[in-house]
Scaffold this motif. Structure first.
Motif, PDB file in Angstrom:
ATOM      1  N   UNK A  96      47.959 -29.703  24.011  1.00 12.07           N
ATOM      2  CA  UNK A  96      47.712 -30.365  25.290  1.00 12.07           C
ATOM      3  C   UNK A  96      46.425 -31.185  25.346  1.00 12.07           C
ATOM      4  N   UNK A  97      45.728 -31.327  24.235  1.00 14.31           N
ATOM      5  CA  UNK A  97      44.506 -32.126  24.246  1.00 14.31           C
ATOM      6  C   UNK A  97      44.725 -33.560  23.768  1.00 14.31           C
ATOM      7  N   UNK A  98      45.471 -33.714  22.699  1.00 13.76           N
ATOM      8  CA  UNK A  98      45.735 -35.029  22.106  1.00 13.76           C
ATOM      9  C   UNK A  98      47.246 -35.193  21.988  1.00 13.76           C
ATOM     10  N   UNK A  99      47.830 -36.209  22.600  1.00  9.79           N
ATOM     11  CA  UNK A  99      49.282 -36.396  22.512  1.00  9.79           C
ATOM     12  C   UNK A  99      49.774 -36.429  21.064  1.00  9.79           C
ATOM     13  N   UNK A 131      45.427 -20.563  33.824  1.00 11.08           N
ATOM     14  CA  UNK A 131      45.057 -19.163  34.010  1.00 11.08           C
ATOM     15  C   UNK A 131      46.167 -18.201  33.603  1.00 11.08           C
ATOM     16  N   UNK A 132      47.346 -18.719  33.260  1.00 11.82           N
ATOM     17  CA  UNK A 132      48.443 -17.856  32.813  1.00 11.82           C
ATOM     18  C   UNK A 132      49.370 -18.686  31.935  1.00 11.82           C
ATOM     19  N   UNK A 133      49.045 -18.780  30.658  1.00 10.67           N
ATOM     20  CA  UNK A 133      49.789 -19.635  29.749  1.00 10.67           C
ATOM     21  C   UNK A 133      51.130 -19.015  29.375  1.00 10.67           C
ATOM     22  N   UNK A 134      52.121 -19.861  29.243  1.00  9.31           N
ATOM     23  CA  UNK A 134      53.395 -19.421  28.713  1.00  9.31           C
ATOM     24  C   UNK A 134      53.215 -18.997  27.260  1.00  9.31           C
ATOM     25  N   UNK A 135      54.101 -18.122  26.802  1.00  8.18           N
ATOM     26  CA  UNK A 135      54.102 -17.699  25.402  1.00  8.18           C
ATOM     27  C   UNK A 135      55.501 -17.877  24.837  1.00  8.18           C
ATOM     28  N   UNK A 136      55.600 -17.862  23.505  1.00  6.48           N
ATOM     29  CA  UNK A 136      56.904 -17.982  22.874  1.00  6.48           C
ATOM     30  C   UNK A 136      57.236 -19.409  22.491  1.00  6.48           C
ATOM     31  N   UNK A 137      58.474 -19.642  22.067  1.00  9.93           N
ATOM     32  CA  UNK A 137      58.885 -20.983  21.623  1.00  9.93           C
ATOM     33  C   UNK A 137      58.648 -22.037  22.700  1.00  9.93           C
ATOM     34  N   UNK A 138      58.064 -23.153  22.295  1.00 14.07           N
ATOM     35  CA  UNK A 138      57.805 -24.235  23.236  1.00 14.07           C
ATOM     36  C   UNK A 138      56.556 -24.062  24.067  1.00 14.07           C
ATOM     37  N   UNK A 144      50.433 -23.300  23.654  1.00 13.37           N
ATOM     38  CA  UNK A 144      49.540 -22.733  22.641  1.00 13.37           C
ATOM     39  C   UNK A 144      50.375 -21.934  21.660  1.00 13.37           C
ATOM     40  N   UNK A 145      50.238 -22.260  20.381  1.00 14.30           N
ATOM     41  CA  UNK A 145      50.939 -21.559  19.308  1.00 14.30           C
ATOM     42  C   UNK A 145      49.934 -20.732  18.536  1.00 14.30           C
ATOM     43  N   UNK A 146      50.185 -19.442  18.356  1.00 11.44           N
ATOM     44  CA  UNK A 146      49.248 -18.638  17.578  1.00 11.44           C
ATOM     45  C   UNK A 146      49.256 -19.086  16.124  1.00 11.44           C
ATOM     46  N   UNK A 147      48.182 -18.770  15.419  1.00  9.39           N
ATOM     47  CA  UNK A 147      48.101 -19.130  14.006  1.00  9.39           C
ATOM     48  C   UNK A 147      49.237 -18.494  13.222  1.00  9.39           C
ATOM     49  N   UNK A 148      49.581 -17.243  13.564  1.00 11.51           N
ATOM     50  CA  UNK A 148      50.666 -16.557  12.858  1.00 11.51           C
ATOM     51  C   UNK A 148      52.002 -17.245  13.090  1.00 11.51           C
ATOM     52  N   UNK A 149      52.252 -17.691  14.309  1.00 14.30           N
ATOM     53  CA  UNK A 149      53.500 -18.391  14.604  1.00 14.30           C
ATOM     54  C   UNK A 149      53.587 -19.697  13.827  1.00 14.30           C
TER      55      UNK A 149
END
Length: 315
Positions: A128-131, A166-173, A176-181
């Motif tokens: 979400x910072x750089x398109x 303040x409450x980010x979605x998780x999972x596919x799409x 923010x994607x974790x490093x492990x994902x």
């Protein structure tokens, strides 16, 4: 007002300060901040300016702020510049600490832990910072008694970067994607790492960068909230290829990280045990700092006085 929550069953006590998150003699400053993402975000953005995004407005004399690794020292520098002022008192941009996402998150985690709330930092990639680009990034999580709630204290709601920082979605799409994902997707041939890294056209990007980010995610999960330019254990140099043995180890780490996030307590326990026993994964008493200031590598002793803790936060 402090929140009283039950601690989730975990092998690490995320309510307890690590040497990195401990505010020490400045604890009272943080106690004045309500332990909610909505209250914490404005405070940490008031204290910190991103050394790259806002660096053009910052004095050269404060550039070394980016290497402050302990919250106590970060607050000491802030109080030297703003003696006796609360953390809510406005700071001019040029008088703020220079830092990055790791610092916004660590301060947030410090505020929460200081009021008894389980909190930790998460390392991965934000879209979400750089398109069209997935920036390496660190966000915060708190446990609200029922689930881990992920939030980005660096992002102001009015920026429009996220529907709800303040409450980010998780999972596919998710934004923010974790490093492990990201690691698992790359290994499966499902991710083009050409758009992952520090910034477009930056040397720290691509396949090798995505693979090594798992080291930082794991370390931060278990209380070693290191700088994003620290090196330790088996982390290869940028031009170095990972051995098959190391990739196999990180395959296991990534799978366990993802399983633990899904609530698998056995995976959490196994992952924690692996981190503690395997010298390739955790830092010892020293790390090598490869600062963006170009003054590295510098060997840094992680011991603070007599508190020689190599894996802080772990009972």
């Amino acid at each position: 007002m402090a929140m009283t929550l039950s601690t989730p069953p975990v092998p690490a006590d995320w309510t307890r300060h690590t040497p990195f998150s401990d505010p020490g003699r400045h604890a009272e400053l943080l106690e004045d901040v309500a332990p909610s993402p909505e209250a914490i975000g404005p405070v940490v953005r008031n204290l910190l300016a991103h050394y790259r995004a806002e660096g053009v407005n910052m004095p050269v004399s404060s550039r070394d702020d980016i290497n402050l690794r302990w919250v106590e020292e970060m607050l000491s520098v802030d109080q030297e510049r703003h003696p006796g002022r609360s953390l809510q008192d406005p700071r001019a941009t040029e008088a703020r600490l220079q830092g990055c996402c790791r610092d916004h998150t660590l301060l947030s985690v410090s505020i929460l832990r200081g009021q008894g709330i389980p909190a930790r930092s998460r390392v991965g990639f934000a879209d979400y910072f750089v398109p069209g680009w997935h920036s390496d990034h660190v966000v915060a999580e708190l446990h609200d008694g029922e689930r881990w709630r992920r939030f980005d204290p660096e992002v102001a709601p009015e920026s429009g970067l996220l529907p709800d920082p303040w409450d980010l979605e998780v999972g596919p799409g998710a934004p923010f994607t974790t490093a492990a994902e990201a690691y698992r997707a790359l290994r499966a041939g499902e991710l083009d790492a050409a758009s992952y890294g520090v910034a477009p056209d930056h040397e720290l990007s691509g396949d090798a960068f995505v693979l090594t980010e798992v080291f930082w995610e794991l370390a931060h999960r278990y209380g070693d909230e290191l700088l994003l330019w620290d090196g330790w254990g088996a982390i290869p140099a940028p031009e170095e290829e990972m051995s098959e043995d190391l990739l196999a180890l990180l395959d296991e780490v990534a799978e366990q990280l993802i399983a633990a996030d899904a609530g698998d307590k056995d995976a959490e326990q196994a992952l924690h045990a692996l981190y503690v026993r395997d010298d390739r994964l955790h830092p010892g008493e020293r790390v090598l700092r490869f600062s963006p200031l170009g003054d590295g590598p510098v060997a840094v002793d992680l011991r603070r006085g007599e508190d020689a803790v190599t894996r802080p936060g772990i009972p």
